[in-house]
Design a protein around this motif. Structure first.
Motif, PDB file in Angstrom:
ATOM      1  N   ALA A 113       0.819  -1.213   0.000  1.00  0.00           N
ATOM      2  CA  ALA A 113       0.000   0.000   0.000  1.00  0.00           C
ATOM      3  C   ALA A 113       0.854   1.264   0.000  1.00  0.00           C
ATOM      4  CB  ALA A 113      -0.937   0.003   1.204  1.00  0.00           C
ATOM      5  N   GLN A 114       2.073   1.154   0.513  1.00  0.00           N
ATOM      6  CA  GLN A 114       2.942   2.320   0.614  1.00  0.00           C
ATOM      7  C   GLN A 114       3.617   2.620  -0.723  1.00  0.00           C
ATOM      8  OE1 GLN A 114       3.402   4.445   3.222  1.00  0.00           O
ATOM      9  NE2 GLN A 114       1.719   3.306   4.174  1.00  0.00           N
ATOM     10  N   PRO A 115       3.781   3.920  -1.073  1.00  0.00           N
ATOM     11  CA  PRO A 115       4.481   4.286  -2.311  1.00  0.00           C
ATOM     12  C   PRO A 115       5.900   3.716  -2.310  1.00  0.00           C
ATOM     13  CG  PRO A 115       3.344   6.184  -1.396  1.00  0.00           C
ATOM     14  CD  PRO A 115       3.260   5.111  -0.351  1.00  0.00           C
ATOM     15  N   ASP A 116       6.268   3.088  -3.393  1.00  0.00           N
ATOM     16  CA  ASP A 116       7.586   2.472  -3.508  1.00  0.00           C
ATOM     17  C   ASP A 116       7.854   2.254  -4.995  1.00  0.00           C
ATOM     18  OD1 ASP A 116       9.997   1.343  -2.907  1.00  0.00           O
ATOM     19  OD2 ASP A 116       9.202  -0.526  -2.069  1.00  0.00           O
ATOM     20  N   SER A 117       9.114   2.139  -5.364  1.00  0.00           N
ATOM     21  CA  SER A 117       9.447   1.905  -6.766  1.00  0.00           C
ATOM     22  C   SER A 117      10.833   1.298  -6.855  1.00  0.00           C
ATOM     23  CB  SER A 117       9.390   3.203  -7.579  1.00  0.00           C
ATOM     24  OG  SER A 117      10.348   4.133  -7.097  1.00  0.00           O
ATOM     25  N   ILE A 118      11.082   0.653  -7.995  1.00  0.00           N
ATOM     26  CA  ILE A 118      12.404   0.096  -8.274  1.00  0.00           C
ATOM     27  C   ILE A 118      12.927   0.783  -9.525  1.00  0.00           C
ATOM     28  CG2 ILE A 118      11.402  -1.850  -9.574  1.00  0.00           C
ATOM     29  CD1 ILE A 118      13.775  -3.546  -8.598  1.00  0.00           C
ATOM     30  N   VAL A 119      14.159   1.214  -9.472  1.00  0.00           N
ATOM     31  CA  VAL A 119      14.770   1.960 -10.566  1.00  0.00           C
ATOM     32  C   VAL A 119      15.774   1.060 -11.282  1.00  0.00           C
ATOM     33  CG1 VAL A 119      16.135   3.969 -11.222  1.00  0.00           C
ATOM     34  CG2 VAL A 119      14.506   4.127  -9.314  1.00  0.00           C
ATOM     35  N   PHE A 120      15.544   0.860 -12.571  1.00  0.00           N
ATOM     36  CA  PHE A 120      16.475   0.081 -13.381  1.00  0.00           C
ATOM     37  C   PHE A 120      17.369   1.039 -14.160  1.00  0.00           C
ATOM     38  CE2 PHE A 120      12.963  -2.848 -12.697  1.00  0.00           C
ATOM     39  CZ  PHE A 120      13.641  -4.019 -12.365  1.00  0.00           C
ATOM     40  N   ASP A 121      18.615   1.112 -13.752  1.00  0.00           N
ATOM     41  CA  ASP A 121      19.601   1.949 -14.428  1.00  0.00           C
ATOM     42  C   ASP A 121      20.956   1.273 -14.331  1.00  0.00           C
ATOM     43  OD1 ASP A 121      20.297   2.288 -11.791  1.00  0.00           O
ATOM     44  OD2 ASP A 121      19.706   4.400 -11.688  1.00  0.00           O
TER      45      ASP A 121
ATOM     46  N   GLN B 267      11.287   2.818 -26.131  1.00  0.00           N
ATOM     47  CA  GLN B 267      12.195   1.995 -25.338  1.00  0.00           C
ATOM     48  C   GLN B 267      13.599   2.596 -25.308  1.00  0.00           C
ATOM     49  OE1 GLN B 267      12.125  -2.253 -25.844  1.00  0.00           O
ATOM     50  NE2 GLN B 267       9.949  -2.296 -26.363  1.00  0.00           N
ATOM     51  N   LEU B 268      14.014   3.181 -26.406  1.00  0.00           N
ATOM     52  CA  LEU B 268      15.327   3.825 -26.416  1.00  0.00           C
ATOM     53  C   LEU B 268      15.375   5.008 -25.458  1.00  0.00           C
ATOM     54  CD1 LEU B 268      16.273   3.793 -30.213  1.00  0.00           C
ATOM     55  CD2 LEU B 268      17.384   2.524 -28.370  1.00  0.00           C
ATOM     56  N   SER B 269      14.255   5.716 -25.340  1.00  0.00           N
ATOM     57  CA  SER B 269      14.207   6.862 -24.431  1.00  0.00           C
ATOM     58  C   SER B 269      14.308   6.422 -22.977  1.00  0.00           C
ATOM     59  CB  SER B 269      12.909   7.655 -24.640  1.00  0.00           C
ATOM     60  OG  SER B 269      11.775   6.903 -24.214  1.00  0.00           O
ATOM     61  N   GLN B 270      13.933   5.158 -22.708  1.00  0.00           N
ATOM     62  CA  GLN B 270      14.009   4.630 -21.346  1.00  0.00           C
ATOM     63  C   GLN B 270      15.159   3.643 -21.186  1.00  0.00           C
ATOM     64  OE1 GLN B 270      10.176   2.871 -20.566  1.00  0.00           O
ATOM     65  NE2 GLN B 270       9.153   4.831 -20.360  1.00  0.00           N
ATOM     66  N   TYR B 271      16.020   3.589 -22.192  1.00  0.00           N
ATOM     67  CA  TYR B 271      17.048   2.556 -22.215  1.00  0.00           C
ATOM     68  C   TYR B 271      17.988   2.659 -21.019  1.00  0.00           C
ATOM     69  CZ  TYR B 271      20.532  -0.630 -24.138  1.00  0.00           C
ATOM     70  OH  TYR B 271      21.389  -1.685 -24.323  1.00  0.00           O
ATOM     71  N   GLU B 272      18.358   3.861 -20.653  1.00  0.00           N
ATOM     72  CA  GLU B 272      19.334   4.030 -19.586  1.00  0.00           C
ATOM     73  C   GLU B 272      18.693   4.059 -18.208  1.00  0.00           C
ATOM     74  OE1 GLU B 272      21.705   7.414 -20.378  1.00  0.00           O
ATOM     75  OE2 GLU B 272      22.666   6.547 -22.142  1.00  0.00           O
TER      76      GLU B 272
END
Length: 700
Positions: A137-145, A614-619
């Motif tokens: 329920a709590q805001p959370d996220s995973i960052v792929f970089d 997808q290229l814009s989010q590639y990094e």
């Protein structure tokens, strides 16, 4: 998983026959003593020095490559070792080659306790995560970089484990929302998804620490790392690897028609769908799908992560269980169930698919999934894909076709001799390529049968997964101006391998099929040959660049020879062979006309936009881990997939499709209908048809 298509030498038939003979006589349990890991490491280096087509110096650079390969094998997801571990180990990595030469295992003894402790630390992370339910329920996220895929400290590892497992649970829950027949609460479903995610990783770690001999496992990974440092297709096989491969290779036993591999998450991942097999024929199962559960009348397995090798081999590759219900999970988390019945899957069967495309002009379409071949008892290829396609061409000519589309997309290769023979079906006379080996040096490769079967225009469709023999064939057709190559740049593999027992020395006697005493030390798949275009140029790393390039989402994949660690350099032969090409088509004009259509084709427009997105989010891209936000994210992603399928279905009525083998317009077979559905909506085939129309019109 080992691909049988890779086992080719400058004399491919003899090499493959040797491999089969060796496997047929091997005992799964040898009584002879095995050499130590340092001794086998030295034997691998010596074998490569004697047999490898391009042996490299075993210096400090080689040492560092061994280190990186070993780390990639032990921790591909960067979830065990810390950055401090890697920095410390790297300082000692420069001397690995010297240690191998002297029979020392200092580095192996150095990394062993560190790796073992990190596995135990991961177990403690999992125990803590299991005891503390995720808060969705709590805001959370995973960052792929780039930082996500690098080593971090202990606190960073704990965060990565928690977020990765939370994402895994959300994917499992969301993808399985509509597939359960039992009514359970959302809270219970999320709790089960959480538990399953933890269990999968726990089983994987436990199998290394507790159910396998840890020292043996680490030693085998070390030997694999050494072999792979010569090139990505040179590999060491332990006895277990060979037992596994022997089961999957047999053409006499029943099979579901796919190979499996334990991925870095401990999941059973589908690899190498066998063309014509039950899984391939379903048109539902794809490489990369994950097996969630297996059930038959005799057993039910809800967690495949805990299965051991012997259990997997018994379920998948033996005749003990003839059918089973599988639940697979796609990469987007969506799950589906399917019942499969084992069948005999053999390279001898006719695996091509042939159709008539009847429109403004009548054209033939052939789908070739692999360059398969059939050998008789004298190790001579009696039948294969070239003969099957030759017969199809005769049938097409009887129907009066004006042109031909030959589709070798996703064709990973196979028999190089069949590739030469197939080129000979379209090229009247001449050398179609060059082979190189230590034993025979440079040799011309040509079809001994003069004359060609088909003189009309041809398009050859390729993509990033067209490799090896596929690339050799496409290169020959391109060099001779005999076909227009369309699609995406190919994989870029122009080498051949053989499998030999791991020995201290090699000669004609030790390489003969009668000397099998060395099976105790494992086997080495080693690169012993290279192939070149008839011009003398190589497609190693560079692949075959199509005459007409079409946008393809696969182009975003990092899968290609040049991306593989320690790939061989692109070298050329100083002097190619003299050859007489056909009249070159006006590629510039064909390209211009094709580009105009592609720019206005709804399917290609969507593909191009998706590539840009997808290229814009590639990094860097962010995935929410809060339930409501994730479900919105998932729905949006799924919508894009649905839109692509819908737009692909909006095809122009350019042609009617007829099965060449059937008297009716369309085959009534259900599986054939699935393939036909794909054929009707394939934008690449449609554009190939239109390019051939242009070619017919502009040719004198």
């Amino acid at each position: 998983m080992i691909d049988a298509a890779c086992f080719r030498s400058s004399t491919p038939v003899r090499a493959f026959a040797l491999l089969l003979f060796v496997f047929s006589l091997m005992s799964p349990h040898t009584a002879l003593p095995q050499q130590s890991v340092p001794e086998r490491a030295s034997m691998i280096v010596e074998a490569c020095a004697q047999l490898h087509i391009q042996p490299r110096p075993t210096d400090s650079t080689f040492s560092v490559d061994v280190f990186h390969n070993l780390v990639d094998l032990l921790d591909p997801e960067r979830v065990f070792f810390t950055r401090q571990d890697i920095d410390s180990l790297h300082l000692h990595s420069y001397a690995i080659a010297a240690e191998i030469s002297s029979g020392n295992d200092f580095f192996l003894k150095l990394i062993a306790p560190i790796y073992e402790n990190r596995l135990k630390q991961a177990e403690s992370y999992l125990k803590s995560i299991r005891q503390t339910p995720f808060d969705f329920a709590q805001p959370d996220s995973i960052v792929f970089d780039s930082l996500f895929y690098t080593f971090t400290d202990s606190l960073g590892l704990q965060k990565k484990w928690r977020q990765s497992l939370k994402l895994d649970a959300l994917l499992s829950y969301t993808g399985n929302e509509d597939s359960t027949s039992v009514q359970t609460s959302q809270e219970e479903e999320l709790r089960n998804a959480h538990s399953d995610a933890v269990e999968r990783f726990d089983c994987f770690i436990s199998s290394i620490l507790h159910q396998k001999k840890f020292d043996e496992y680490l030693g085998n990974q070390y030997l694999k790392a050494i072999a792979a440092s010569f090139d990505p297709h040179t590999n060491y096989f332990s006895q277990e690897d060979l037992d596994y491969f022997e089961s999957s290779l047999s053409s006499e036993s029943l099979s579901f028609g796919f190979d499996i591999n334990r991925n870095s998450k401990g999941e059973l991942e589908v690899m190498n769908l066998v063309p014509g097999g039950p899984a391939w024929s379903s048109n539902l199962i794809q490489e990369g799908d994950i097996i969630i559960s297996i059930q038959s009348s005799h057993f039910k397995i809800d967690n495949t992560s805990c299965l051991q090798f012997a259990e997997i081999a018994e379920l998948i590759y033996t005749d003990k269980y003839l059918e089973a219900n599988f639940i697979f999970k796609k990469k987007n988390g969506q799950e589906f169930s399917i019942k499969l019945e084992k069948d005999k899957v053999s390279v001898e069967q006719n695996m091509i698919r042939t159709y008539l495309l009847e429109g403004e002009k009548k054209m033939g379409y052939i789908y070739l999934p692999s360059f398969y071949a059939n050998m008789d008892g004298m190790d001579v290829i009696t039948e294969g894909c070239a003969m099957d396609i030759a017969q199809a061409i005769v049938d097409f000519k009887d129907k009066g076709v004006d042109a031909l589309v030959l589709d070798i997309r996703n064709n990973g290769g196979g028999s190089m001799l069949e590739a030469v023979r197939l080129a000979g079906c379209f090229i009247h006379l001449g050398v179609v390529g060059i082979s190189q080996s230590k034993e025979f040096g440079l040799q011309a490769m040509k079809d001994p049968i003069r004359g060609s079967l088909f003189e009309a225009p041809v398009v050859v469709l390729v993509n990033r997964y067209s490799a090896s023999a596929s690339e050799f064939f496409a290169a020959a057709m391109q060099d001779y101006d005999r076909a227009v190559i369309m699609g995406d740049t190919t994989f870029g593999k122009s080498s051949s391998q053989v499998v030999v027992p791991l020995l201290k020395t090699y000669d004609d006697r030790t390489l003969s099929r009668n000397n099998l005493n060395s099976a105790k030390n494992g086997y080495l798949k080693i690169t012993t040959g290279r192939f070149f275009r008839v011009t003398g140029d190589s497609f190693q790393n560079s692949g075959i660049v199509p005459d007409i390039c079409l946008p393809d989402l696969i182009s975003l994949s990092d899968k290609g020879e040049k991306q593989l660690p320690c790939s061989l350099a692109n070298t050329s032969v100083d002097d190619g062979f003299v050859f007489i090409p056909y009249t070159a088509p006006n590629i510039h004009l064909l390209n211009s006309q094709s580009m105009k259509r592609v720019e206005n084709d709804s399917a290609f427009v969507l593909i191009h936009k998706e590539i840009e997105r997808q290229l814009s989010q590639y990094e860097r891209f962010v995935v929410p881990l809060q339930l409501d936000a994730f479900q919105k994210y998932y729905i949006e992603w799924d919508k894009k997939q649905f839109d692509f399928e819908t737009v692909s279905g909006n095809t122009l009525n350019l042609y009617e499709i007829k099965d060449l083998r059937a008297k009716q317009s369309l085959s009534k077979d259900v599986l054939e209908e699935e393939f036909l559905k794909h054929l009707r909506t394939d934008s690449y085939i449609r554009e190939s048809y239109q390019v051939l129309l242009d070619l017919i019109q502009i040719e004198p």
